[in-house]
Design an enzyme around this catalytic site. Sequence first.
Site, PDB file in Angstrom:
ATOM      1  N   LYS A  96     -11.143  -4.573 -16.887  1.00  0.00           N
ATOM      2  CA  LYS A  96      -9.939  -5.408 -16.764  1.00  0.00           C
ATOM      3  C   LYS A  96     -10.269  -6.846 -16.354  1.00  0.00           C
ATOM      4  CE  LYS A  96      -7.454  -3.121 -13.786  1.00  0.00           C
ATOM      5  NZ  LYS A  96      -8.303  -1.936 -13.511  1.00  0.00           N
ATOM      6  N   ARG A 121       0.477  -1.331  -9.354  1.00  0.00           N
ATOM      7  CA  ARG A 121      -0.492  -0.247  -9.230  1.00  0.00           C
ATOM      8  C   ARG A 121       0.162   1.061  -8.823  1.00  0.00           C
ATOM      9  NH1 ARG A 121      -5.545  -2.749  -8.540  1.00  0.00           N
ATOM     10  NH2 ARG A 121      -7.284  -1.347  -8.118  1.00  0.00           N
ATOM     11  N   ARG A 150     -22.436  -1.243 -11.740  1.00  0.00           N
ATOM     12  CA  ARG A 150     -21.965  -2.505 -11.177  1.00  0.00           C
ATOM     13  C   ARG A 150     -22.246  -2.551  -9.666  1.00  0.00           C
ATOM     14  NH1 ARG A 150     -15.640  -3.892 -11.558  1.00  0.00           N
ATOM     15  NH2 ARG A 150     -15.486  -2.676  -9.657  1.00  0.00           N
ATOM     16  N   ARG A 152     -20.544  -4.767  -4.334  1.00  0.00           N
ATOM     17  CA  ARG A 152     -19.213  -4.886  -3.734  1.00  0.00           C
ATOM     18  C   ARG A 152     -19.071  -3.811  -2.664  1.00  0.00           C
ATOM     19  NH1 ARG A 152     -14.112  -4.951  -7.833  1.00  0.00           N
ATOM     20  NH2 ARG A 152     -13.361  -3.250  -6.547  1.00  0.00           N
ATOM     21  N   ARG A 184     -11.122   5.710  -5.347  1.00  0.00           N
ATOM     22  CA  ARG A 184     -10.333   4.760  -6.142  1.00  0.00           C
ATOM     23  C   ARG A 184      -9.860   5.406  -7.438  1.00  0.00           C
ATOM     24  NH1 ARG A 184     -14.346   0.499  -5.781  1.00  0.00           N
ATOM     25  NH2 ARG A 184     -13.954  -0.061  -7.928  1.00  0.00           N
TER      26      ARG A 184
HETATM   27  P1  ADP Z   1     -10.718  -1.786  -9.060  1.00  0.00           P
HETATM   28  O1  ADP Z   1     -12.021  -2.361  -9.555  1.00  0.00           O
HETATM   29  O2  ADP Z   1     -10.902  -0.499  -8.333  1.00  0.00           O
HETATM   30  O3  ADP Z   1      -9.665  -1.733 -10.111  1.00  0.00           O
HETATM   31  P2  ADP Z   1      -9.502  -4.129  -7.769  1.00  0.00           P
HETATM   32  O4  ADP Z   1     -10.529  -5.185  -7.721  1.00  0.00           O
HETATM   33  O5  ADP Z   1      -8.390  -4.297  -8.726  1.00  0.00           O
HETATM   34  O6  ADP Z   1     -10.228  -2.720  -7.913  1.00  0.00           O
HETATM   35  O7  ADP Z   1      -8.852  -3.918  -6.295  1.00  0.00           O
HETATM   36  C1  ADP Z   1      -9.672  -3.644  -5.184  1.00  0.00           C
HETATM   37  C2  ADP Z   1      -8.857  -3.060  -4.043  1.00  0.00           C
HETATM   38  O8  ADP Z   1      -7.801  -3.968  -3.683  1.00  0.00           O
HETATM   39  C3  ADP Z   1      -8.126  -1.746  -4.367  1.00  0.00           C
HETATM   40  O9  ADP Z   1      -8.953  -0.621  -4.208  1.00  0.00           O
HETATM   41  C4  ADP Z   1      -6.981  -1.790  -3.343  1.00  0.00           C
HETATM   42  O10 ADP Z   1      -7.428  -1.443  -2.060  1.00  0.00           O
HETATM   43  C5  ADP Z   1      -6.610  -3.250  -3.305  1.00  0.00           C
HETATM   44  N1  ADP Z   1      -5.522  -3.565  -4.282  1.00  0.00           N
HETATM   45  C6  ADP Z   1      -5.645  -4.330  -5.396  1.00  0.00           C
HETATM   46  N2  ADP Z   1      -4.467  -4.423  -6.046  1.00  0.00           N
HETATM   47  C7  ADP Z   1      -3.580  -3.683  -5.324  1.00  0.00           C
HETATM   48  C8  ADP Z   1      -2.208  -3.363  -5.469  1.00  0.00           C
HETATM   49  N3  ADP Z   1      -1.496  -3.805  -6.521  1.00  0.00           N
HETATM   50  N4  ADP Z   1      -1.614  -2.584  -4.530  1.00  0.00           N
HETATM   51  C9  ADP Z   1      -2.304  -2.136  -3.475  1.00  0.00           C
HETATM   52  N5  ADP Z   1      -3.604  -2.373  -3.280  1.00  0.00           N
HETATM   53  C10 ADP Z   1      -4.243  -3.148  -4.187  1.00  0.00           C
END
Ligand code: ADP
Length: 194
Positions: A17, A92, A131, A137, A148
């Site tokens: 994404k 989400r 990654r 990260r 996740r």
């Molecule tokens: P991933 O690579 O798992 O898709 P992101 O970089 O999008 O992760 O998000 C990292 C973290 O930020 C998530 O695991 C969550 O804790 C938090 N987060 C991101 N977007 C949201 C959201 N819309 N609602 C709640 N928590 C969020």
Amino acid sequence: MSSTARLVLLGPPGAGKGTQAARLAEQLGVPAISTGDIFRANIKGGTELGRKVQEYTSRGALVPDEVTNEMVRDRLAQPDAAQGFLLDGYPRNVAQVAELERILEETGRTLDAALEITADADVVVERLLKRAQIEGREDDTESVIRHRLDVYAEQTAPISDVYAERDLLVQVDGIGAVDEVTERLLAALASHVG
Ligand code: ADP
């Protein structure tokens, strides 16, 4: 392509994404807004928001909706989002879908499409672990990644059905070269938005 593009990008962690959001945003001339990136920047910068969300992001749990929703509302009120945006990582869960609709309604806007990048669970786990080794990260350890993915399956995957019912869902296969997937996304979007 329409002159405005108000889009959300959906798909499991590891589907690509972030990579695709940057490319699409550039092509469409709208800002890519990643809630995950905003949280990470705040954690790194030691802000109050960062301190508040770290306990959730570090274990792969969702940040509480009231925190995330407020942040997105503020971000979408910025001038650069007036002509469109590409949201990555929001909504989400089903409650956030409803909140996004309210946020947009308040300013007379609606969503044009929900683009979903699809990928097999096996493929995404492999990509995320790779990654993790490269980028390091803090939420990319194997157990946190698994959490996740569970959270995704339980809370995020169901929102595709909600957007499908509203005729907004556009699904694209995320397996293949980065350029190929970008082309697929743009083509699918053009035929949907018209
Ligand atoms: P991933 O690579 O798992 O898709 P992101 O970089 O999008 O992760 O998000 C990292 C973290 O930020 C998530 O695991 C969550 O804790 C938090 N987060 C991101 N977007 C949201 C959201 N819309 N609602 C709640 N928590 C969020």
